[in-house]
Design an enzyme around this catalytic site. Structure first.
Site, short mmCIF file in Angstrom:
data_model
loop_
_atom_site.label_atom_id
_atom_site.label_comp_id
_atom_site.label_asym_id
_atom_site.label_seq_id
_atom_site.Cartn_x
_atom_site.Cartn_y
_atom_site.Cartn_z
N GLU A 107 47.48 47.85 33.13
CA GLU A 107 46.83 46.62 33.58
C GLU A 107 45.90 46.93 34.75
O GLU A 107 46.10 47.87 35.50
CB GLU A 107 47.91 45.59 33.95
CG GLU A 107 47.43 44.25 34.44
CD GLU A 107 46.50 43.48 33.50
OE1 GLU A 107 45.49 44.04 33.06
OE2 GLU A 107 46.77 42.30 33.25
N ASP A 111 47.87 39.71 39.98
CA ASP A 111 47.49 38.72 40.99
C ASP A 111 48.67 37.75 41.11
O ASP A 111 49.65 38.05 41.78
CB ASP A 111 46.18 38.08 40.52
CG ASP A 111 45.57 37.14 41.53
OD1 ASP A 111 45.57 37.47 42.72
OD2 ASP A 111 45.07 36.07 41.13
N VAL A 166 38.20 41.25 44.17
CA VAL A 166 37.61 42.58 44.03
C VAL A 166 36.88 42.74 42.70
O VAL A 166 37.22 42.09 41.70
CB VAL A 166 38.66 43.70 44.22
CG1 VAL A 166 39.16 43.74 45.64
CG2 VAL A 166 39.83 43.55 43.24
N ASP A 172 35.75 42.31 36.97
CA ASP A 172 34.49 41.58 36.95
C ASP A 172 34.47 40.37 37.87
O ASP A 172 35.50 39.88 38.32
CB ASP A 172 34.23 41.05 35.53
CG ASP A 172 35.14 39.88 35.19
OD1 ASP A 172 36.38 40.05 35.31
OD2 ASP A 172 34.64 38.79 34.84
#
Ligand code: IMP
Ligand code: MG
Length: 193
Positions: A107, A111, A166, A172
């Site tokens: 991964e 988050d 980030v 992205d």
């Protein structure tokens, strides 16, 4: 397609380099050795969660020396504040039947942890021989308390970061910046719309 007002705006979105190419490369080599030592020559199936993990996946497969197959899946998680579990929608599933495989999930970032938590629980129902989770980045301060309470965490985490958005190395913002060879903090003052 998202619009970028100007190339200047695009460049201004890159606030500062957080993790350099060299730091990533060294951490990937170390993680590859850790994976090798866990499996000790047994074949594994590396499963990358798209799209963010595709760059990390490409590097990690070249850092492991155990025999490995690869697989890809695309997942999105939907949550509402009052529900104790999410619904994970698999928009692209694995082609392999993973029963009997030593599965290693690759991964990009954990988050809130909801997506990966749901994916891991789904894949466990398919009877893999074992399952480990490797994440490039971890933002523990953002974790959903329910995911935290479940005891869910990555087996190997390359970098722990603060609560920052980030970009780069596969990650992205509005689909851009995945091609940066380093990980940068995104500057929200210059929105990519
Ligand atoms: P979750 O909150 O752990 O379920 O993360 C869901 C997804 O959000 C991750 O797999 C990433 O694709 C994306 N995401 C979370 N934080 C960031 C970030 O800082 N930059 C880019 N994508 C992120
Ligand atoms: Mg992702």
């Amino acid at each position: 397609m998202p619009e970028i007002k100007s190339i200047k705006d695009y460049r201004n979105g890159i606030k500062r380099v957080l993790i350099s190419e060299e730091e990533i490369a060294a951490a990937v080599q170390k993680a590859g050795k850790q994976i090798d030592s866990i499996y000790d020559g047994s074949p594994i199936l590396l499963v990358s969660i798209l799209k963010g993990a595709f760059v990390f996946m490409a590097d990690i497969i070249r850092a492991v020396s155990v025999p490995c197959e690869i697989g890809f899946m695309c997942a999105k998680s939907y949550y509402s504040g009052t529900v104790s579990a999410g619904t994970v929608k698999i928009t692209m599933d694995l082609e392999q039947d993973i029963s009997g495989y030593h599965v290693v999930i690759i991964e990009d970032i954990i988050d809130t942890g909801r997506t990966l938590y749901d994916v891991v629980n789904l894949l466990k129902t398919r009877n893999p021989r074992s399952m480990h989770v490797v994440t490039l980045l971890d933002k523990p301060s953002r974790r959903d308390p329910r995911v935290e309470a479940s005891g869910f965490k990555a087996d190997i985490s390359l970098f722990t970061i603060e609560d920052l958005f980030v970009i780069g190395y596969g990650l992205d913002c509005a689909e851009y910046y995945r091609n940066l060879p380093y990980i940068a903090e995104y500057s929200p003052e210059t929105e990519v719309e």
